[in-house]
Design a protein around this motif. Structure first.
Motif, mmCIF file in Angstrom:
data_model
loop_
_atom_site.group_PDB
_atom_site.id
_atom_site.type_symbol
_atom_site.label_atom_id
_atom_site.label_comp_id
_atom_site.label_asym_id
_atom_site.label_seq_id
_atom_site.Cartn_x
_atom_site.Cartn_y
_atom_site.Cartn_z
ATOM 1 N N ALA A 262 -28.823 -17.823 11.551
ATOM 2 C CA ALA A 262 -28.354 -18.972 12.333
ATOM 3 C C ALA A 262 -27.640 -19.950 11.404
ATOM 4 O O ALA A 262 -28.203 -20.963 10.979
ATOM 5 C CB ALA A 262 -29.523 -19.648 13.040
ATOM 6 N N LEU A 263 -26.397 -19.660 11.102
ATOM 7 C CA LEU A 263 -25.618 -20.477 10.168
ATOM 8 C C LEU A 263 -24.741 -21.439 10.954
ATOM 9 O O LEU A 263 -23.923 -21.024 11.781
ATOM 10 C CB LEU A 263 -24.762 -19.572 9.281
ATOM 11 N N THR A 264 -24.897 -22.722 10.712
ATOM 12 C CA THR A 264 -24.108 -23.734 11.408
ATOM 13 C C THR A 264 -22.662 -23.698 10.915
ATOM 14 O O THR A 264 -22.399 -23.542 9.729
ATOM 15 C CB THR A 264 -24.685 -25.134 11.157
ATOM 16 N N ALA A 265 -21.709 -23.842 11.825
ATOM 17 C CA ALA A 265 -20.294 -23.872 11.460
ATOM 18 C C ALA A 265 -19.586 -24.854 12.370
ATOM 19 O O ALA A 265 -20.098 -25.238 13.418
ATOM 20 C CB ALA A 265 -19.669 -22.481 11.578
ATOM 21 N N SER A 266 -18.376 -25.233 11.967
ATOM 22 C CA SER A 266 -17.613 -26.188 12.761
ATOM 23 C C SER A 266 -16.174 -25.725 12.908
ATOM 24 O O SER A 266 -15.790 -25.156 13.918
ATOM 25 C CB SER A 266 -17.683 -27.579 12.127
ATOM 26 N N CYS A 267 -15.353 -25.937 11.872
ATOM 27 C CA CYS A 267 -13.923 -25.630 12.012
ATOM 28 C C CYS A 267 -13.644 -24.132 12.019
ATOM 29 O O CYS A 267 -12.704 -23.674 12.651
ATOM 30 C CB CYS A 267 -13.141 -26.280 10.873
ATOM 31 N N GLU A 268 -14.453 -23.361 11.276
ATOM 32 C CA GLU A 268 -14.260 -21.914 11.096
ATOM 33 C C GLU A 268 -12.856 -21.607 10.573
ATOM 34 O O GLU A 268 -12.278 -20.562 10.836
ATOM 35 C CB GLU A 268 -14.571 -21.138 12.382
ATOM 36 N N ASN A 269 -12.330 -22.555 9.794
ATOM 37 C CA ASN A 269 -10.999 -22.398 9.220
ATOM 38 C C ASN A 269 -10.982 -22.762 7.734
ATOM 39 O O ASN A 269 -9.932 -22.882 7.131
ATOM 40 C CB ASN A 269 -9.993 -23.289 9.978
ATOM 41 N N GLY A 270 -12.173 -22.975 7.173
ATOM 42 C CA GLY A 270 -12.266 -23.202 5.740
ATOM 43 C C GLY A 270 -11.924 -24.585 5.258
ATOM 44 O O GLY A 270 -11.649 -24.769 4.072
ATOM 45 N N VAL A 271 -11.948 -25.591 6.158
ATOM 46 C CA VAL A 271 -11.559 -26.934 5.726
ATOM 47 C C VAL A 271 -12.659 -27.985 5.858
ATOM 48 O O VAL A 271 -12.508 -29.085 5.323
ATOM 49 C CB VAL A 271 -10.309 -27.424 6.490
ATOM 50 N N CYS A 272 -13.760 -27.679 6.546
ATOM 51 C CA CYS A 272 -14.750 -28.736 6.778
ATOM 52 C C CYS A 272 -16.005 -28.600 5.928
ATOM 53 O O CYS A 272 -16.698 -29.580 5.681
ATOM 54 C CB CYS A 272 -15.132 -28.800 8.256
ATOM 55 N N GLY A 273 -16.354 -27.400 5.486
ATOM 56 C CA GLY A 273 -17.515 -27.209 4.644
ATOM 57 C C GLY A 273 -18.842 -27.118 5.370
ATOM 58 O O GLY A 273 -19.894 -27.015 4.730
ATOM 59 N N THR A 274 -18.845 -27.120 6.696
ATOM 60 C CA THR A 274 -20.103 -27.108 7.441
ATOM 61 C C THR A 274 -20.932 -25.866 7.162
ATOM 62 O O THR A 274 -22.155 -25.928 7.054
ATOM 63 C CB THR A 274 -19.827 -27.221 8.954
ATOM 64 N N CYS A 275 -20.280 -24.712 7.032
ATOM 65 C CA CYS A 275 -21.016 -23.455 6.851
ATOM 66 C C CYS A 275 -21.294 -23.131 5.386
ATOM 67 O O CYS A 275 -21.751 -22.023 5.059
ATOM 68 C CB CYS A 275 -20.267 -22.297 7.511
ATOM 69 N N GLU A 276 -21.048 -24.055 4.496
ATOM 70 C CA GLU A 276 -21.227 -23.826 3.058
ATOM 71 C C GLU A 276 -22.630 -23.339 2.727
ATOM 72 O O GLU A 276 -23.630 -23.838 3.253
ATOM 73 C CB GLU A 276 -20.941 -25.128 2.307
ATOM 74 N N CYS A 277 -22.718 -22.369 1.863
ATOM 75 C CA CYS A 277 -24.009 -21.859 1.397
ATOM 76 C C CYS A 277 -23.875 -21.485 -0.081
ATOM 77 O O CYS A 277 -22.778 -21.488 -0.643
ATOM 78 C CB CYS A 277 -24.478 -20.663 2.226
ATOM 79 N N GLY A 278 -25.003 -21.150 -0.701
ATOM 80 C CA GLY A 278 -24.975 -20.777 -2.101
ATOM 81 C C GLY A 278 -24.922 -19.267 -2.286
ATOM 82 O O GLY A 278 -25.263 -18.503 -1.390
ATOM 83 N N TYR A 279 -24.464 -18.852 -3.447
ATOM 84 C CA TYR A 279 -24.564 -17.433 -3.815
ATOM 85 C C TYR A 279 -25.146 -17.338 -5.218
ATOM 86 O O TYR A 279 -24.997 -18.247 -6.041
ATOM 87 C CB TYR A 279 -23.224 -16.717 -3.702
ATOM 88 N N VAL A 280 -25.847 -16.240 -5.475
ATOM 89 C CA VAL A 280 -26.544 -16.097 -6.756
ATOM 90 C C VAL A 280 -26.007 -14.948 -7.597
ATOM 91 O O VAL A 280 -26.188 -14.934 -8.813
ATOM 92 C CB VAL A 280 -28.068 -15.925 -6.536
ATOM 93 N N GLU A 281 -25.336 -13.978 -6.963
ATOM 94 C CA GLU A 281 -24.758 -12.866 -7.706
ATOM 95 C C GLU A 281 -23.531 -12.361 -6.971
ATOM 96 O O GLU A 281 -23.444 -12.456 -5.736
ATOM 97 C CB GLU A 281 -25.753 -11.696 -7.848
ATOM 98 N N GLY A 282 -22.593 -11.810 -7.718
ATOM 99 C CA GLY A 282 -21.436 -11.187 -7.097
ATOM 100 C C GLY A 282 -20.134 -11.877 -7.452
ATOM 101 O O GLY A 282 -20.089 -12.815 -8.263
ATOM 102 N N TYR A 283 -19.065 -11.390 -6.815
ATOM 103 C CA TYR A 283 -17.718 -11.863 -7.106
ATOM 104 C C TYR A 283 -17.035 -12.304 -5.807
ATOM 105 O O TYR A 283 -16.374 -11.523 -5.138
ATOM 106 C CB TYR A 283 -16.909 -10.755 -7.788
ATOM 107 N N PRO A 284 -17.224 -13.564 -5.449
ATOM 108 C CA PRO A 284 -16.605 -14.065 -4.221
ATOM 109 C C PRO A 284 -15.097 -14.188 -4.372
ATOM 110 O O PRO A 284 -14.571 -14.404 -5.464
ATOM 111 C CB PRO A 284 -17.248 -15.424 -4.017
ATOM 112 N N ILE A 285 -14.394 -14.064 -3.240
ATOM 113 C CA ILE A 285 -12.966 -14.325 -3.171
ATOM 114 C C ILE A 285 -12.824 -15.604 -2.345
ATOM 115 O O ILE A 285 -12.868 -15.576 -1.114
ATOM 116 C CB ILE A 285 -12.208 -13.155 -2.513
ATOM 117 N N HIS A 286 -12.694 -16.718 -3.034
ATOM 118 C CA HIS A 286 -12.674 -18.012 -2.350
ATOM 119 C C HIS A 286 -11.329 -18.225 -1.654
ATOM 120 O O HIS A 286 -10.281 -18.160 -2.282
ATOM 121 C CB HIS A 286 -12.927 -19.135 -3.346
#
Length: 315
Positions: A262-286
């Motif tokens: 149940a992840l909260t989101a708002s714009c779903e376009n990458g500009v508001c940060g509402t769905c921001e979460c942490g990561y501990v391993e891996g190679y994200p493509i921001h």
């Protein structure tokens, strides 16, 4: 995971048409004389009837909490939110609006602050300029538009700010033009840079400010930069070991929701940060337009960003 934002039902107190097909909308609480406080750079979510959510910077005076003021530019190639507001909203209408949030806050600095605005990107920077002038802090606002006739909020800038703190640059007035790369190559000691505007404008400043020290260049974007690389599938691993596959044609946010997160989101376009979460391993493509380079070492925006191989999230 971001917590849900409190929603207020505000009333449209005033609408003013500005150059550049922009509407300035003042919002008041129907019962309370004061709205929740906000800092320069803050934005609110405006909830539309079809469950669309749009983010708008607060461009009013943070010392006047009797109203919130937002500026909405009609975007012909947009997703429909601005057109709905322009065509539907009238004085007295009710709009669900979130409490303010700020991921574009002014940093405390002893040196001068440079504010660079392109078109409607003036909205968060106007509030910053007012605050800096009120605090007698050294700053300069550079405002870039196609012409005086297409410059929203120009009369407000000329009325509220000291002329020595403002530089106006118009494409159709050669004498006012400014080479951004040349400007930013002369960074003042302890200077801070804040910029906001359309994608092309942002890309120019991104390149020109690439040599500024980490933590001195701050931005807010209306949309993430377009990715030219084709999307590839990857896998998310949750704290409990659950593996969530993300197909090439699916966002990480959609895959997580389908898996019961149940992840909260708002714009779903990458500009508001509402769905921001942490990561501990891996190679994200921001692919977001929210996180700083420092934050990208540990944070992830799943509505638009992807990864290579396996990404372990702190969820």
């Amino acid at each position: 995971m971001a917590s849900p934002r409190i929603i207020m039902k505000l009333v449209v107190a005033d609408i003013r048409l500005e150059p550049g097909d922009v509407r300035i909308i003042a919002l008041r609480h129907p019962r309370k004389s004061c709205l929740p406080p906000f800092d320069p750079g803050s934005h609110v979510d405006v909830h539309l009837p079809d469950r669309k959510v749009r983010q708008y910077s607060l461009c009013g005076n943070p010392t006047d909490l009797s109203r919130y003021v937002i500026a909405v530019k009609r975007e012909a190639a947009g997703r429909g939110g601005s057109a709905w507001i322009h065509d539907t909203i009238v004085t007295g209408a009710e709009l669900p609006v979130s409490h303010p949030r700020n991921h574009f806050a002014l940093a405390v600095s002893e040196g001068p602050t440079w504010l660079l605005a392109g078109g409607i990107g003036i909205t968060p920077l106007l509030a910053m300029a007012r605050a800096l002038e009120r605090q007698s802090k050294p700053f300069v606002l550079h405002y870039f538009t196609r012409s005086r006739k297409q410059a929203p909020l120009l009369p407000t800038i000329e009325r509220d700010l000291t002329p020595d703190n403002v530089r106006l640059h118009f494409d159709d007035e050669p004498g006012s033009r400014q080479d951004i790369e040349a400007l930013l190559s002369q960074r003042p000691a302890d200077g801070q840079l804040y910029y906001c505007g359309p994608p092309g404008f942002m890309a120019i400043i991104d390149r020109a400010a690439s040599s500024w020290p980490a933590g001195t260049a701050h931005f807010e974007a209306f949309q993430p930069a377009a990715s030219e690389a084709p999307a590839e599938p990857f896998t998310i691993v949750l704290r409990n070991g659950t593996m969530v596959p993300v197909a090439a044609d699916t966002t990480a946010l959609a895959a997580l929701r389908a898996a019961g997160v149940a992840l909260t989101a708002s714009c779903e376009n990458g500009v508001c940060g509402t769905c921001e979460c942490g990561y501990v391993e891996g190679y994200p493509i921001h692919q977001d337009a929210v996180l700083s380079n420092t934050a990208r070492a540990r944070r992830f925006i799943p509505c638009v960003s992807r990864a290579k191989g396996v990404l372990k999230l702190d969820l």
